[in-house]
Design a protein around this motif. Structure first.
Motif, PDB file in Angstrom:
ATOM      1  N   LEU A 126      -0.606   2.201  -1.086  1.00 23.76           N
ATOM      2  CA  LEU A 126      -0.040   1.396  -0.004  1.00 23.76           C
ATOM      3  C   LEU A 126      -0.472  -0.052  -0.182  1.00 23.76           C
ATOM      4  O   LEU A 126      -1.650  -0.377  -0.028  1.00 23.76           O
ATOM      5  N   HIS A 127       0.471  -0.916  -0.526  1.00 25.16           N
ATOM      6  CA  HIS A 127       0.131  -2.312  -0.785  1.00 25.16           C
ATOM      7  C   HIS A 127       0.862  -3.286   0.132  1.00 25.16           C
ATOM      8  O   HIS A 127       0.633  -4.491   0.078  1.00 25.16           O
ATOM      9  N   ASN A 128       1.763  -2.773   1.006  1.00 24.88           N
ATOM     10  CA  ASN A 128       2.526  -3.660   1.881  1.00 24.88           C
ATOM     11  C   ASN A 128       1.717  -4.111   3.089  1.00 24.88           C
ATOM     12  O   ASN A 128       0.982  -3.324   3.698  1.00 24.88           O
ATOM     13  N   HIS A 129       1.878  -5.379   3.448  1.00 22.75           N
ATOM     14  CA  HIS A 129       1.251  -5.915   4.656  1.00 22.75           C
ATOM     15  C   HIS A 129       1.779  -5.151   5.867  1.00 22.75           C
ATOM     16  O   HIS A 129       2.969  -4.818   5.931  1.00 22.75           O
ATOM     17  N   THR A 162      -4.379  -3.076   2.599  1.00 20.22           N
ATOM     18  CA  THR A 162      -5.675  -2.743   3.183  1.00 20.22           C
ATOM     19  C   THR A 162      -5.736  -3.139   4.658  1.00 20.22           C
ATOM     20  O   THR A 162      -6.458  -2.524   5.450  1.00 20.22           O
ATOM     21  N   LEU A 163      -4.944  -4.146   5.044  1.00 22.14           N
ATOM     22  CA  LEU A 163      -4.938  -4.602   6.438  1.00 22.14           C
ATOM     23  C   LEU A 163      -4.359  -3.555   7.384  1.00 22.14           C
ATOM     24  O   LEU A 163      -4.538  -3.653   8.602  1.00 22.14           O
ATOM     25  N   ILE A 185      -8.810   9.586   1.044  1.00 17.83           N
ATOM     26  CA  ILE A 185      -8.303   8.255   1.384  1.00 17.83           C
ATOM     27  C   ILE A 185      -9.227   7.226   0.744  1.00 17.83           C
ATOM     28  O   ILE A 185     -10.449   7.274   0.923  1.00 17.83           O
ATOM     29  N   TYR A 186      -8.623   6.293  -0.001  1.00 17.60           N
ATOM     30  CA  TYR A 186      -9.417   5.352  -0.781  1.00 17.60           C
ATOM     31  C   TYR A 186      -8.989   3.909  -0.505  1.00 17.60           C
ATOM     32  O   TYR A 186      -7.865   3.642  -0.071  1.00 17.60           O
ATOM     33  N   SER A 191     -10.019  -5.256  -2.932  1.00 19.26           N
ATOM     34  CA  SER A 191      -9.094  -5.491  -1.818  1.00 19.26           C
ATOM     35  C   SER A 191      -9.852  -5.819  -0.538  1.00 19.26           C
ATOM     36  O   SER A 191      -9.435  -6.681   0.241  1.00 19.26           O
ATOM     37  N   LEU A 192     -10.952  -5.125  -0.311  1.00 19.37           N
ATOM     38  CA  LEU A 192     -11.782  -5.443   0.855  1.00 19.37           C
ATOM     39  C   LEU A 192     -12.297  -6.879   0.763  1.00 19.37           C
ATOM     40  O   LEU A 192     -12.255  -7.635   1.736  1.00 19.37           O
TER      41      LEU A 192
END
Length: 227
Positions: A126-129, A162-163, A185-186, A191-192
């Motif tokens: 999952l990379h979408n805002h 990540t948001l 879940i990772y 990204s953090l």
């Protein structure tokens, strides 16, 4: 040699990604004995289906349009084949599928043996805002849909995706993941850092992994989908 392929189109009509997907399918179909299934998802449901139907009539390809994504975007359902996530899982899980194509973010299919119950292992990235229209929510939708069909699902939050770990609406869905046996879940450490997030302040605390561990995680899964 016969090659079966599954193409997932997420780019809308006119987008370079959608055009390249169509060109690829058209070229792929000219190869003798090849067969293909196309699944339109997210903004990919916005297509000029007449061109795809012409290709379908000529080569007998299978076209599936995600019913939930189409309804969210008020797509006219006349003359299109509305399908659920099950159609995608069935196509990907076929024993003779040699390739899974994804547009615009290519996934991989590793030649692993299936689990004891015949299911496959999916890694969904999952990379979408979270404010990116329906896209972030639809990534979680497909994760739950695949898991509901007794497939093994893991999630990896990356980049601005990540948001999603901070958004109440996303957290409500994420809180229910264990009901679908989604326990892996990772999130990547980079990204953090890039999003100025502190792990201990997250309500949902996924496993933090490095780039090297991401590679190992990808190799451990059969099918990788990126949203």
């Amino acid at each position: 040699m016969k090659v079966n392929a599954v193409i997932i189109v997420t780019a809308p009509q006119g987008n370079e990604g959608a055009l390249s997907a169509f060109d690829f399918v058209a070229e792929f179909c000219t190869q003798k004995h090849n067969s293909i299934s196309v699944f339109f998802y997210q903004d990919g449901v916005r297509q000029d289906y007449s061109t795809w139907h012409a290709l379908q009539k000529k080569y007998n390809i299978k076209l599936h349009t995600c019913v939930a994504a189409a309804r969210r975007r008020n797509i006219d359902s006349d003359n299109i084949n509305l399908s659920g996530i099950g159609a995608l899982v069935t196509a990907c899980s076929a024993t003779d599928v040699k390739m899974v194509g994804f547009n615009p973010h290519p996934p991989f299919r590793h030649p692993h043996s299936k689990l004891e119950n015949g299911s496959s292992k999916y890694l969904i990235i999952l990379h979408n805002h979270p404010n990116n229209n329906f896209l972030a929510a639809e990534a979680l939708d497909i994760a739950l849909g695949i898991a509901a069909l007794e497939q093994k699902v893991s999630l990896l939050f990356s980049g601005t995706g990540t948001l999603q770990l901070l958004i109440p609406d996303s957290l409500k869905i994420l809180a229910a993941l264990n009901l679908y046996d989604i326990n892996n879940i990772y999130v990547t450490d980079i990204s953090l850092k890039n999003n100025n997030l502190h792990y201990k302040k997250l309500k949902l605390q996924p496993q933090v992994i490095t780039s090297e561990q991401v590679t190992a995680l990808e190799l451990d899964n059969d099918i990788i989908l990126s949203f």
